[in-house]
Enzyme design. Structure first.
Site, mmCIF file in Angstrom:
data_model
loop_
_atom_site.group_PDB
_atom_site.id
_atom_site.type_symbol
_atom_site.label_atom_id
_atom_site.label_comp_id
_atom_site.label_asym_id
_atom_site.label_seq_id
_atom_site.Cartn_x
_atom_site.Cartn_y
_atom_site.Cartn_z
ATOM 1 N N ASN A 42 0.852 -1.348 0.025
ATOM 2 C CA ASN A 42 -0.133 -0.258 -0.031
ATOM 3 C C ASN A 42 0.853 1.056 0.022
ATOM 4 O O ASN A 42 0.173 2.281 -0.319
ATOM 5 C CB ASN A 42 -0.916 -0.116 1.160
ATOM 6 C CG ASN A 42 -1.491 1.374 1.571
ATOM 7 O OD1 ASN A 42 -2.597 1.706 0.912
ATOM 8 N ND2 ASN A 42 -0.790 1.796 2.653
ATOM 9 N N TYR B 258 2.115 9.856 -11.190
ATOM 10 C CA TYR B 258 0.998 8.868 -10.490
ATOM 11 C C TYR B 258 0.155 7.927 -11.095
ATOM 12 O O TYR B 258 0.149 6.863 -10.891
ATOM 13 C CB TYR B 258 0.399 9.745 -9.554
ATOM 14 C CG TYR B 258 -0.518 9.204 -8.491
ATOM 15 C CD1 TYR B 258 0.171 8.750 -7.228
ATOM 16 C CD2 TYR B 258 -2.172 8.999 -8.599
ATOM 17 C CE1 TYR B 258 -0.557 8.387 -6.315
ATOM 18 C CE2 TYR B 258 -2.761 8.647 -7.514
ATOM 19 C CZ TYR B 258 -1.829 8.257 -6.350
ATOM 20 O OH TYR B 258 -2.854 7.679 -5.319
ATOM 21 N N LYS C 184 0.112 3.742 -10.936
ATOM 22 C CA LYS C 184 -1.188 3.329 -10.532
ATOM 23 C C LYS C 184 -1.834 2.301 -11.649
ATOM 24 O O LYS C 184 -2.296 1.438 -11.352
ATOM 25 C CB LYS C 184 -2.275 4.215 -10.119
ATOM 26 C CG LYS C 184 -1.708 4.951 -8.700
ATOM 27 C CD LYS C 184 -1.516 3.967 -7.543
ATOM 28 C CE LYS C 184 -1.141 4.770 -6.368
ATOM 29 N NZ LYS C 184 -0.897 3.677 -5.190
ATOM 30 N N THR D 263 -7.096 11.276 3.665
ATOM 31 C CA THR D 263 -5.995 11.062 4.499
ATOM 32 C C THR D 263 -5.051 12.249 4.418
ATOM 33 O O THR D 263 -5.477 13.193 3.599
ATOM 34 C CB THR D 263 -5.180 9.843 3.886
ATOM 35 O OG1 THR D 263 -4.944 10.353 2.529
ATOM 36 C CG2 THR D 263 -6.191 8.685 3.743
HETATM 37 P P1 NAI Z 1 -0.406 8.572 3.378
HETATM 38 O O1 NAI Z 1 0.598 9.741 2.824
HETATM 39 O O2 NAI Z 1 -1.429 8.775 4.359
HETATM 40 O O3 NAI Z 1 0.195 7.265 3.754
HETATM 41 C C1 NAI Z 1 1.278 6.805 2.966
HETATM 42 C C2 NAI Z 1 2.147 6.081 3.804
HETATM 43 O O4 NAI Z 1 3.356 5.350 2.801
HETATM 44 C C3 NAI Z 1 2.731 6.891 4.797
HETATM 45 O O5 NAI Z 1 3.134 6.331 6.028
HETATM 46 C C4 NAI Z 1 4.385 7.092 4.144
HETATM 47 O O6 NAI Z 1 5.499 7.084 5.270
HETATM 48 C C5 NAI Z 1 4.437 5.593 3.478
HETATM 49 N N1 NAI Z 1 5.780 5.491 2.543
HETATM 50 C C6 NAI Z 1 6.078 6.463 1.618
HETATM 51 N N2 NAI Z 1 6.840 6.094 0.816
HETATM 52 C C7 NAI Z 1 7.192 4.925 1.111
HETATM 53 C C8 NAI Z 1 8.327 4.113 0.905
HETATM 54 N N3 NAI Z 1 9.400 4.258 -0.006
HETATM 55 N N4 NAI Z 1 8.340 2.992 1.849
HETATM 56 C C9 NAI Z 1 7.527 2.468 2.773
HETATM 57 N N5 NAI Z 1 6.572 3.391 2.765
HETATM 58 C C10 NAI Z 1 6.425 4.502 2.332
HETATM 59 O O7 NAI Z 1 -1.392 8.463 2.188
HETATM 60 P P2 NAI Z 1 -2.636 7.365 2.035
HETATM 61 O O8 NAI Z 1 -3.688 8.249 1.400
HETATM 62 O O9 NAI Z 1 -2.911 6.606 3.094
HETATM 63 O O10 NAI Z 1 -2.181 6.555 0.525
HETATM 64 C C11 NAI Z 1 -2.079 5.322 0.713
HETATM 65 C C12 NAI Z 1 -1.943 4.565 -0.650
HETATM 66 O O11 NAI Z 1 -3.368 4.772 -1.193
HETATM 67 C C13 NAI Z 1 -0.916 5.177 -1.542
HETATM 68 O O12 NAI Z 1 -0.626 3.980 -2.451
HETATM 69 C C14 NAI Z 1 -1.850 5.859 -2.464
HETATM 70 O O13 NAI Z 1 -1.466 6.155 -3.767
HETATM 71 C C15 NAI Z 1 -3.100 5.351 -2.411
HETATM 72 N N6 NAI Z 1 -4.457 5.943 -2.490
HETATM 73 C C16 NAI Z 1 -4.749 7.061 -2.027
HETATM 74 C C17 NAI Z 1 -6.070 7.659 -2.181
HETATM 75 C C18 NAI Z 1 -6.461 8.871 -1.224
HETATM 76 O O14 NAI Z 1 -7.241 9.526 -1.774
HETATM 77 N N7 NAI Z 1 -5.880 9.162 -0.155
HETATM 78 C C19 NAI Z 1 -6.806 7.488 -3.494
HETATM 79 C C20 NAI Z 1 -6.088 6.457 -4.371
HETATM 80 C C21 NAI Z 1 -5.125 5.678 -3.801
#
Ligand code: NAI
Length: 252
Positions: free
Chosen positions: A91, A157, A161, A192
């Protein structure tokens, strides 16, 4: 009734915050032991404490998912600690910057692809090796609605994806007869920190985002986590290679 995932082990990347944290907590609630992986140590440790508060065991492993050696160590530590990996939610992801394609900075493009797409491949590579030894497992990769349709100003992005959807399908076909189910979830706009960064904390912009959703509001991380749990459960035993939109109707 006993929680359904008692005796199971779940690994979640990007679990220090947002969707990943909600997923880790949902696995804990279902009784699984949880491996919390992230580059954010403080947030990761907090997630572990929240999982333990639900009476299950959990560990934090610092891991940058774009680095093969770190992912290899993550899987080794998980197996060392808990003996197996039944479920993996790949994720971790970053949004990159907003810029038109011709102006998109190359170093940001590379970073987005490395973390979002290569990271999912690396995680699957080492998780599947372990799952083959155990005789099965279930993997969920976080894509996005941007993995199924275009979006202006975020080409890296969108590409990353879409790539996740592709590699999920390829992996699902390769391991379907090995007892490993592999699916992708495609969240819509989920409230988030990622969205707060995108809207730069502007409440009006956030309200506009919510109004633009068919369902009239943003999704919650817990609503995405529920879909992850279902995909990992036996209730989804004939589901593999699928992309499940959790998007309040955006792609309808
Ligand atoms: P967030 O920014 O709250 O959490 C992302 C987490 O990934 C953070 O804890 C960060 O430290 C960690 N991270 C970043 N780079 C990393 C790396 N190289 N290795 C390990 N961990 C790493 O974002 P959110 O919203 O919770 O996103 C989670 C996933 O969901 C992502 O893949 C995002 O693209 C996807 N997503 C989010 C959406 C949204 O509207 N929030 C919509 C669609 C997909």
């Amino acid at each position: 009734m006993e929680p359904p995932f008692i005796g199971k082990v779940a690994l979640v990347t990007g679990a220090a915050a947002g969707i990943g944290r909600a997923s880790a907590l949902a696995f804990a609630r279902e009784g699984a032991k949880v491996v919390v992986a992230d580059v954010n140590v403080e947030g990761g440790e907090e997630t572990v404490a929240l999982c333990r508060a639900q009476n299950t065991d959990a560990i934090f492993v610092r891991c940058d998912v774009s680095q093969n050696s770190e992912v290899e160590q993550l899987i080794a530590k998980a197996v060392d600690m808990f003996g197996r990996i039944d479920f993996a939610h790949n994720n971790a992801g970053i949004e990159g910057v907003q810029a038109m394609l011709v102006d998109y900075p190359e170093e940001v493009w590379d970073r987005v692809i490395d973390i979002n797409l290569k990271g999912v491949w690396l995680c699957m590579k080492h998780e599947i090796r372990q799952m083959l030894q155990q005789g099965g497992g279930a993997i969920v990769n976080t894509s996005s609605v941007a993995g199924l349709s275009g979006s202006r100003g975020v080409s890296a992005y969108v590409a990353s994806k879409h790539g996740i959807v592709g590699v999920t399908k390829a992996a699902a076909l390769e391991y379907a007869r090995s007892g490993i189910r592999i699916n992708a979830i495609c969240p819509g706009t989920i409230h988030t920190a990622m969205i707060d960064r995108f809207t730069q904390g502007d409440p009006q912009l956030l309200a506009q985002f919510a109004e633009g959703e068919p369902i009239g509001r943003l999704g919650s991380p817990e609503e995405v986590a529920n879909a992850v749990i279902w995909l990992c459960s036996d209730k989804a035993s004939f589901v593999t290679g699928a992309t499940l939109a959790v998007d309040g109707g955006r792609l309808a």
